[in-house]
Design a protein around this motif. Structure first.
Motif, short mmCIF file in Angstrom:
data_model
loop_
_atom_site.label_atom_id
_atom_site.label_comp_id
_atom_site.label_asym_id
_atom_site.label_seq_id
_atom_site.Cartn_x
_atom_site.Cartn_y
_atom_site.Cartn_z
N VAL A 259 0.84 -1.20 0.00
CA VAL A 259 0.00 0.00 0.00
C VAL A 259 0.87 1.26 0.00
O VAL A 259 1.83 1.35 0.77
CB VAL A 259 -0.93 0.04 1.24
N SER A 260 0.54 2.21 -0.86
CA SER A 260 1.20 3.52 -0.82
C SER A 260 0.16 4.61 -1.09
O SER A 260 -1.03 4.32 -1.22
CB SER A 260 2.34 3.60 -1.84
N ASN A 261 0.61 5.84 -1.14
CA ASN A 261 -0.30 6.94 -1.47
C ASN A 261 0.52 8.17 -1.81
O ASN A 261 1.75 8.09 -1.91
CB ASN A 261 -1.27 7.21 -0.31
N ASP A 262 -0.15 9.31 -2.01
CA ASP A 262 0.62 10.54 -2.23
C ASP A 262 0.28 11.62 -1.21
O ASP A 262 0.93 12.66 -1.20
CB ASP A 262 0.46 11.06 -3.65
N ASP A 263 -0.72 11.38 -0.37
CA ASP A 263 -1.06 12.38 0.65
C ASP A 263 -0.20 12.23 1.90
O ASP A 263 -0.29 13.05 2.82
CB ASP A 263 -2.55 12.26 1.03
N ASN B 158 -6.87 8.46 -2.35
CA ASN B 158 -6.50 9.85 -2.49
C ASN B 158 -7.62 10.78 -2.03
O ASN B 158 -8.79 10.51 -2.29
CB ASN B 158 -6.19 10.14 -3.96
N HIS B 159 -7.22 11.84 -1.36
CA HIS B 159 -8.18 12.90 -1.00
C HIS B 159 -8.31 13.84 -2.20
O HIS B 159 -7.55 14.80 -2.33
CB HIS B 159 -7.68 13.68 0.21
N GLY B 160 -9.21 13.54 -3.10
CA GLY B 160 -9.41 14.37 -4.30
C GLY B 160 -9.44 13.52 -5.55
O GLY B 160 -8.88 12.42 -5.59
N SER B 161 -10.08 14.03 -6.58
CA SER B 161 -10.27 13.30 -7.83
C SER B 161 -8.97 13.09 -8.58
O SER B 161 -8.11 13.96 -8.62
CB SER B 161 -11.23 14.08 -8.74
N ASN B 162 -8.80 11.92 -9.18
CA ASN B 162 -7.74 11.69 -10.15
C ASN B 162 -8.31 11.23 -11.49
O ASN B 162 -7.66 10.52 -12.25
CB ASN B 162 -6.72 10.69 -9.63
N ALA B 163 -9.54 11.66 -11.75
CA ALA B 163 -10.17 11.32 -13.02
C ALA B 163 -9.56 12.17 -14.13
O ALA B 163 -8.84 13.13 -13.88
CB ALA B 163 -11.67 11.55 -12.94
N SER C 157 -9.20 6.85 -5.60
CA SER C 157 -9.33 8.26 -5.26
C SER C 157 -10.78 8.60 -4.96
O SER C 157 -11.69 8.06 -5.60
CB SER C 157 -8.87 9.15 -6.42
N LEU C 158 -10.96 9.48 -3.99
CA LEU C 158 -12.30 9.97 -3.64
C LEU C 158 -12.40 11.42 -4.09
O LEU C 158 -11.50 12.22 -3.82
CB LEU C 158 -12.52 9.88 -2.13
#
Lengths: 262, 262
Positions: free
Chosen positions: B11-15, B103-108, B135-136
């Motif tokens: 598991v990873s993320n960018d936030d 993710n906190h925020g869209s990556n669409a 992402s949410l």
């Protein structure tokens, strides 16, 4: 051609405004039009498509190329530089062409994803501007770019005259200068390859561990038609690049296999 | 199922490792397998596919999720974290699944290019590992992720059981929590859209000018079948993403139009 009809060419890079590669490109672009440079004030290799959203941006006028070239150095990434040039520093003129580079080092194959040079070109294509990223497969600070001139001018003239399909940018890579003359241009697809990473473990003067990311490029996809094959055979590789990353074939497969029936 | 057969999920993320979204994802993944976390120690939103080549990397063991979850915080980018997890911190086990987010925020749409969340997932797909970015479409620090659980588990189970086509990762975006229940999953293509940037000009306490990059998302491509259309209609969007950025249609066109005859 009246003075106002000279195309506006915007130049950026990822090695920073003082790199030899961008100077070479700026000098060539002066043969084709008015030049506006917005380039990072520090090396940004490997910055991928990063943008600066958690820090302020600063920019300063630069006189590196004298009065004839309007130039700015910027604290941000290559993608930031394009946004600045398109939306802030262009005095209302829309660039006719955006060029990025010449990068000191290859951006063929998957390097297109990590490359700051290509992120500037891709950013321009998202903005609807015709754009090209140029890279030389020679990482040295003092690389010889002289064999690239005629090809760069030819490709830029083609794009200025004929345009590019919407949303497309070009990833152009040159073999390093050698005894042998470059054989020509090959239009290619991106090779399937990857960086095989290793981490070099060291200790700092305070006995704390740190790592350096290292790696070697591994390409098993050397069939004709790939950028790596072209460069290895002393051709200039030109890959048209799209920012639409949808895998259309996989989309159909996954939709058929995964969708609940009904 | 014996203990050794539990899949290893990275598991990873960018936030950053302290974000609510990654905790939510880690808790869900513990239902499916053994969890290894390598996440940035600071927010890395907008880092695109950046990698760290001009600075050393540092990592530290983290106990955020207690003894059951092996976790590390890292000074690098999301792509660095994946390289570390694949090549250095995995104790010889190859992850069965790599997930990034939530993710906190869209990556669409085009945000896939700027997104650190997606760069971790794309990096994994280059490494040949099945991967998903979640992402949410809610940027708030304290966003409600509860409506995503069943979908995340379903998608991860599908990937663990059926795999993904080679070189493909999934870009999964959730509508924000609302009164209305999510209608289901739509398999989509990436919308054509862009960020329309502006620069907010300010002065620092020393009377020097600086800029903040701002922008609004502009999408004129809202036809059915796009990720934005799905999210706007309260569906989960799933876009299969390829790291092959070759524009094959344009390749043919350019080759035909530009090649010297003979």
């Amino acid at each position: 051609m009246t003075e106002n009809k000279r195309p506006l060419i915007f130049v950026s890079n990822d090695d920073g405004i003082t790199a030899k590669g961008i100077s070479h490109l700026v000098n060539l672009m002066q043969q084709l039009g008015d030049v506006l440079v917005v380039a990072p004030n520090s090396p940004q290799s490997g910055m991928g498509h990063a943008i600066t959203i958690n820090d302020p941006l600063r920019y300063y006028k630069s006189n590196i190329w004298g009065e004839e070239v309007e130039a700015y150095e910027c604290s941000g990434t290559p993608a930031d530089c394009v946004k600045l040039a398109k939306n802030y520093l262009n005095e209302g003129r829309v660039p006719d062409l955006v060029v990025s580079g010449i990068n000191h080092g290859s951006n063929a194959s998957v390097s297109v994803l990590y490359s700051g040079t290509m992120s500037a070109a891709i950013e321009a294509s998202i903005e609807g501007l015709p754009s090209i990223g140029f890279s030389l497969c020679d990482y040295s600070h003092d690389a010889d770019f002289s064999h690239t001139d005629d090809f760069i001018l030819e490709i830029c003239r083609n794009v200025l005259e004929k345009g590019l399909p919407e949303g497309i940018t070009l990833n152009v890579n040159f073999p390093p200068k050698s005894e042998e003359e470059i054989k020509g241009i090959k239009y290619c697809r991106q090779s399937v390859a990857k960086w095989q990473e290793a981490f070099d473990q060291r200790q700092d003067p305070y006995n704390r561990e740190y790592l350096w990311l290292t790696g070697k490029f591994v390409c098993e996809d050397k069939g004709e038609g790939t950028d790596i094959h072209a460069i290895d055979n002393n051709y200039v590789s030109v890959v048209p690049v799209t920012y639409d990353m949808t895998a259309y074939k996989a989309l159909k497969e996954i939709e058929e296999n995964w969708s609940s029936k009904g």
